[in-house]
Structures are given as structure tokens and as C-alpha cells.
Design a protein around this motif. Structure first.
Motif, short mmCIF file in Angstrom:
data_model
loop_
_atom_site.label_atom_id
_atom_site.label_comp_id
_atom_site.label_asym_id
_atom_site.label_seq_id
_atom_site.Cartn_x
_atom_site.Cartn_y
_atom_site.Cartn_z
N ASP A 89 37.57 5.18 48.88
CA ASP A 89 38.93 5.38 49.38
C ASP A 89 38.92 5.67 50.87
N ALA A 90 39.85 5.03 51.57
CA ALA A 90 40.13 5.34 52.96
C ALA A 90 41.56 5.88 53.00
N THR A 91 42.11 6.03 54.15
CA THR A 91 43.45 6.62 54.26
C THR A 91 44.53 5.79 53.58
N SER A 92 44.57 4.50 53.87
CA SER A 92 45.66 3.68 53.35
C SER A 92 45.21 2.56 52.42
N SER A 93 43.92 2.52 52.11
CA SER A 93 43.40 1.46 51.25
C SER A 93 42.01 1.87 50.75
N ARG A 94 41.40 0.98 49.99
CA ARG A 94 39.99 1.15 49.65
C ARG A 94 39.19 0.21 50.53
N THR A 109 38.75 -4.77 52.71
CA THR A 109 39.76 -3.77 52.41
C THR A 109 40.59 -4.27 51.24
#
Length: 114
Positions: A89-94, A109
């Protein structure tokens, strides 16, 4: 200015090794070989990937590709034997990071799993 096409360029030390790896990644042979030391995958009408032989700069490239189904990509990579550490996981997506044989970074992404 109107830009109508974009090609991400990955700089590699040995073209045959890179072509094998990217062929496995994209599940198909290159679409074009415009000149000695250069191959291209046309991923759509308006964007694609170039793999360019330049040993002194190899391993310093990064590209980011948005993938519609990151989980299916993971399954493809596993079947193909391409190493990865799985999505995270990143901030707004994987994101899913790969390294090609020269250690160029390929980042996919995708949406969070539902």
C-alpha cells in the motif's frame, strides 16, 4: 506544444538479456527494432517502452505503469518466474516494484483491493 506520444526508456547493458526479461514481463516480443541497440514495446497508440543499450548508463532508469489488475499481474509474474516482493500500500494506491537484470526499477501502480 502538443505532445501526442510518450515512450519510457530503460537503459540496459546487454540487449538480448533485457529483451528476454521485458518479453516475459509484457508477454510478447518487441513491436519494433528502430535501430541497432534499441527495441520498443507499444503498449497503446500513445505510449510505450523503449529498451536502449548503453552500458555506461545501465541500471539508472525507472518507469511507472498504471495496471488495471495488480493481483492478476502478480499471478503472471509468479508463473513467469519474475521476482518481486508483492504489492504494498502507498498513499493513494498499491504499488509493485520490480528490478530488471540491470536493476532498472519498473513500478506498477494499481487500485486498492476491494
Amino acid at each position: 506544444m502538443t505532445i501526442t506520444r510518450m515512450l519510457a526508456q530503460m537503459t540496459v547493458s546487454e540487449l538480448d538479456t533485457a529483451v528476454e526479461w521485458y518479453t516475459t514481463l509484457f508477454s510478447r516480443q518487441p513491436d519494433a527494432r528502430p535501430m541497432a541497440g534499441l527495441v520498443e514495446w507499444h503498449l497503446s497508440d500513445t505510449f510505450g517502452v523503449q529498451v536502449w543499450t548503453e552500458p555506461d548508463r545501465a541500471g539508472c532508469s525507472t518507469m511507472v505503469l498504471d495496471e488495471s489488475d495488480l493481483d492478476a499481474l502478480v499471478e503472471h509474474l509468479d508463473r513467469a518466474g519474475l521476482e518481486h516482493n508483492g504489492p504494498r500500500d502507498a498513499t493513494s494506491s498499491r504499488i509493485l516494484q520490480l528490478l530488471d537484470p540491470d536493476w532498472n526499477r519498473v513500478v506498477f501502480t494499481g487500485a486498492f483491493s476491494t
